[in-house]
Design an enzyme around this catalytic site. Structure first.
Site, short mmCIF file in Angstrom:
data_model
loop_
_atom_site.label_atom_id
_atom_site.label_comp_id
_atom_site.label_asym_id
_atom_site.label_seq_id
_atom_site.Cartn_x
_atom_site.Cartn_y
_atom_site.Cartn_z
N HIS A 148 1.04 -1.23 -0.01
CA HIS A 148 -0.15 -0.01 0.03
C HIS A 148 0.93 1.16 0.03
CE1 HIS A 148 1.14 -0.41 4.15
NE2 HIS A 148 0.98 0.88 4.31
N HIS A 172 6.01 6.31 -1.13
CA HIS A 172 6.84 4.81 -1.32
C HIS A 172 5.90 3.78 -0.95
CE1 HIS A 172 7.22 5.84 3.05
NE2 HIS A 172 7.66 4.38 3.14
#
Length: 187
Positions: A42, A128
């Protein structure tokens, strides 16, 4: 340990599988202790920590209002990076090509969480996808991030279309459980 919650951009299952599949090509070059389960990939927008039910409900309400008119948009995964000690990194991650729509969406979610009463980290948003934790090899060579980057030649393109409130279930694999989901507008 208490249960923690966070808001994140969710990835379609096919994208998660592509991340893992391409990573398998280079995993031998990156000896990290713990690899993230494919279903747990995620992009975190706001880490809430532990939370009382009324604050969670309020964040769901305010995030829903804040992003109700947001449209789905394309993104792509293109790089690798690390956080922590240069010789022994703590976090190994994949990067996304910079995108103003992503930054705007994260900002809306973050502000809604602040309005809900959460105390959030003040560090700038660094998009990220955490892939692994805790380097176990000899001194880390940062050149490896480029020479062993499977996403450089074959970036993963996808449509960002879902914002999710996740609950962390310590000791379970996968450990992130969706609590609330908002779909972005698709045309």
């Amino acid at each position: 340990m208490s249960t923690h919650y966070f808001w994140a951009l969710a990835f379609p299952k096919a994208v998660k599988q592509s991340i893992q599949s391409q990573l398998k090509e280079v995993i031998e070059h990156f000896p990290f202790k713990r690899w993230v389960h494919v279903d747990d990939y995620h992009l975190t927008f706001a880490f809430l920590g532990s939370a009382e039910e009324p604050m969670l409900r309020r964040s769901i309400e305010l995030v829903g209002e804040a992003i109700q008119n947001e449209k789905a948009f394309p993104l792509h995964i293109q790089g690798l990076g690390v956080f922590g000690n240069r010789k022994s990194p703590r976090i190994f991650w994949a990067s996304l090509k910079p995108d103003d729509r992503l930054m705007s969406l994260q900002s809306r979610v973050f502000k809604a969480c602040l309005e809900s009463g959460f105390k959030l980290e003040k560090r700038p948003f660094a998009p990220h996808i955490t892939l692994a934790r805790n380097w176990t090899g000899t001194d880390f060579d940062h050149n490896w991030l480029e020479t062993n980057n499977p996403y450089q030649q074959d970036p993963i393109f996808f449509i960002a279309n879902e914002v999710v409130l996740y609950k962390t279930n310590i000791g379970k694999v996968p450990k992130y459980e969706p609590i609330a989901t908002f779909s972005l507008i698709t045309e």
